[in-house]
Design an enzyme around this catalytic site. Sequence first.
Site, mmCIF file in Angstrom:
data_model
loop_
_atom_site.group_PDB
_atom_site.id
_atom_site.type_symbol
_atom_site.label_atom_id
_atom_site.label_comp_id
_atom_site.label_asym_id
_atom_site.label_seq_id
_atom_site.Cartn_x
_atom_site.Cartn_y
_atom_site.Cartn_z
ATOM 1 C CB CYS A 42 20.199 4.666 -37.830
ATOM 2 S SG CYS A 42 19.505 4.143 -39.402
HETATM 3 C C1 UGA Z 1 18.752 0.985 -36.047
HETATM 4 C C2 UGA Z 1 17.626 0.668 -35.071
HETATM 5 O O1 UGA Z 1 17.881 -0.585 -34.413
HETATM 6 C C3 UGA Z 1 16.278 0.619 -35.781
HETATM 7 O O2 UGA Z 1 15.239 0.405 -34.837
HETATM 8 C C4 UGA Z 1 16.050 1.963 -36.499
HETATM 9 O O3 UGA Z 1 14.826 1.982 -37.207
HETATM 10 C C5 UGA Z 1 17.190 2.198 -37.466
HETATM 11 O O4 UGA Z 1 18.437 2.210 -36.738
HETATM 12 C C6 UGA Z 1 16.946 3.509 -38.154
HETATM 13 O O5 UGA Z 1 16.977 4.551 -37.496
HETATM 14 O O6 UGA Z 1 16.590 3.518 -39.345
HETATM 15 P P1 UGA Z 1 20.242 -0.419 -37.769
HETATM 16 O O7 UGA Z 1 21.135 0.784 -37.830
HETATM 17 O O8 UGA Z 1 19.823 -1.060 -39.037
HETATM 18 O O9 UGA Z 1 18.885 -0.089 -36.968
HETATM 19 O O10 UGA Z 1 21.043 -1.538 -36.974
HETATM 20 P P2 UGA Z 1 21.051 -2.154 -35.501
HETATM 21 O O11 UGA Z 1 20.688 -3.577 -35.584
HETATM 22 O O12 UGA Z 1 20.314 -1.329 -34.550
HETATM 23 O O13 UGA Z 1 22.620 -2.064 -35.156
HETATM 24 C C7 UGA Z 1 23.304 -0.832 -35.098
HETATM 25 C C8 UGA Z 1 24.719 -1.054 -34.605
HETATM 26 O O14 UGA Z 1 24.733 -1.378 -33.216
HETATM 27 C C9 UGA Z 1 25.478 -2.182 -35.308
HETATM 28 O O15 UGA Z 1 26.795 -1.771 -35.593
HETATM 29 C C10 UGA Z 1 25.487 -3.308 -34.282
HETATM 30 O O16 UGA Z 1 26.611 -4.168 -34.402
HETATM 31 C C11 UGA Z 1 25.551 -2.515 -32.980
HETATM 32 N N1 UGA Z 1 25.013 -3.237 -31.803
HETATM 33 C C12 UGA Z 1 23.704 -3.580 -31.743
HETATM 34 C C13 UGA Z 1 25.857 -3.533 -30.737
HETATM 35 O O17 UGA Z 1 27.063 -3.205 -30.753
HETATM 36 N N2 UGA Z 1 25.335 -4.156 -29.642
HETATM 37 C C14 UGA Z 1 24.038 -4.513 -29.561
HETATM 38 O O18 UGA Z 1 23.632 -5.075 -28.515
HETATM 39 C C15 UGA Z 1 23.202 -4.227 -30.633
#
Ligand code: UGA
Length: 421
Positions: A264
């Site tokens: 995403c």
């Molecule tokens: C993300 C959004 O958080 C959801 O709200 C959204 O619905 C979804 O995309 C989508 O568009 O369908 P997702 O991709 O499943 O969800 O995962 P996240 O938990 O958001 O993490 C994304 C990435 O960011 C991961 O690689 C994670 O390690 C990284 N991340 C997250 C960080 O590096 N730091 C943070 O503080 C949070």
Amino acid sequence: MKISILGTGYVGAVTGACFAELGNDVVFVDIDPAKLDMIRTGRSPIFEPGLDELLAKNLHRISATTDTALAIRETEATFICVGTPSNPDGSIDLQYIAAASEAIGEVLREKESWHTVVMKSTVVSGTTTGIVRRRLEEASGKEAFRDFGLASNPEFLREGSALTDVFSPDRIVMGVEDPRSREVLETLYATFTCPKLVTAIPVAEMIKYVSNAFLATKISFANEIGNLCKTMGIDTAEVFAGVGLDARINPAFFRSGIGFGGSCFPKDVRALIAQAGAAGLPPKILQSVVAVNEEQPLRLVALLKKHLPDLKGKRIGVLGLAFKPDTDDIRESRAIPIIGELRKEGAGVIAYDPLAIAHFRSLFPEITYASSAAEVLECDAVLIITEWKEFEALDYTGKLVIDGRRVPKAAVGSIYEGVCW
Ligand code: UGA
């Protein structure tokens, strides 16, 4: 209500199972019979904690077919949940959305009762009232909002915690233009007590993109500041804990590390950049968000080289391949550029992940895959790429560890470097 779900990928499988749990009859449609067979036997076609159980529990309300026409005839609303891959220029490829719209339109031509088409896939603002509406109207010979309903209802679910995100959302966004579509969505979400925002369709689509782009911006910002804090001997996490206490800022998504991956954030930020660029407004902030995110994983390798300047012939252990814990998804995982760089430097790579090895093997068949995390600790150095819970239980004593995700236990008794701390 009777609902059809077009596409049983991540969003479709979760959305359909959750609507069934809410008491609706759900027909899943896909071109892949293998996925439908799984659904029919109460198994999810994608890995998501709790989803198998939810499908199995609601099997009496669930059916699955490759026959789009049948599914649309027998239901009152169709959620489009098909994939939106990226074009080489970062814009989204709408071919599956267009094909789905056309297929629905052809059935609507003959269907007499009211039908509402809801866009659930993430699409750039203007898509639903643009190409989707056009294809539906051309194929059906009918007019949107008058002869059939059309709406946008973006999802905000995270892989690994999708069910909690669906059942306890921060908000529900309903992009509607006609009262009957509004009624359909309001009925479906009647039991939810969170804020419900009713907007025009392009606004709903934009809310989804801007939410993801903002969260990605927070992460790149945290990483940029984290890189500075590291050189100053300041603990980045402590800084952001303090910053996040400001109610105007909020502490979530400030975890610095090796950047964001997944299906995403990287794709959505690039699509928004492409859309803004096409409008003659190249977005400087978002371009920097991507640039920081591309450099960040390579910093892990640079830190490793501080300790082992020549990686040629060295055995480098990698803990974690999934783009985040609790998923087998490796799309845009930070492990990909990191392992690519290690290979370029001539290092031998021994990798472990509790769920994602099978997917990763197709990308990197030449590296070695360990059957346990403990095996990886035998290497000359260990890189932590995904913060799986089980990595907290390992004994890192005496090892050289370069940590991209902040696993506190890894700093105990080891020669330790964190990417931003
Ligand atoms: C993300 C959004 O958080 C959801 O709200 C959204 O619905 C979804 O995309 C989508 O568009 O369908 P997702 O991709 O499943 O969800 O995962 P996240 O938990 O958001 O993490 C994304 C990435 O960011 C991961 O690689 C994670 O390690 C990284 N991340 C997250 C960080 O590096 N730091 C943070 O503080 C949070």
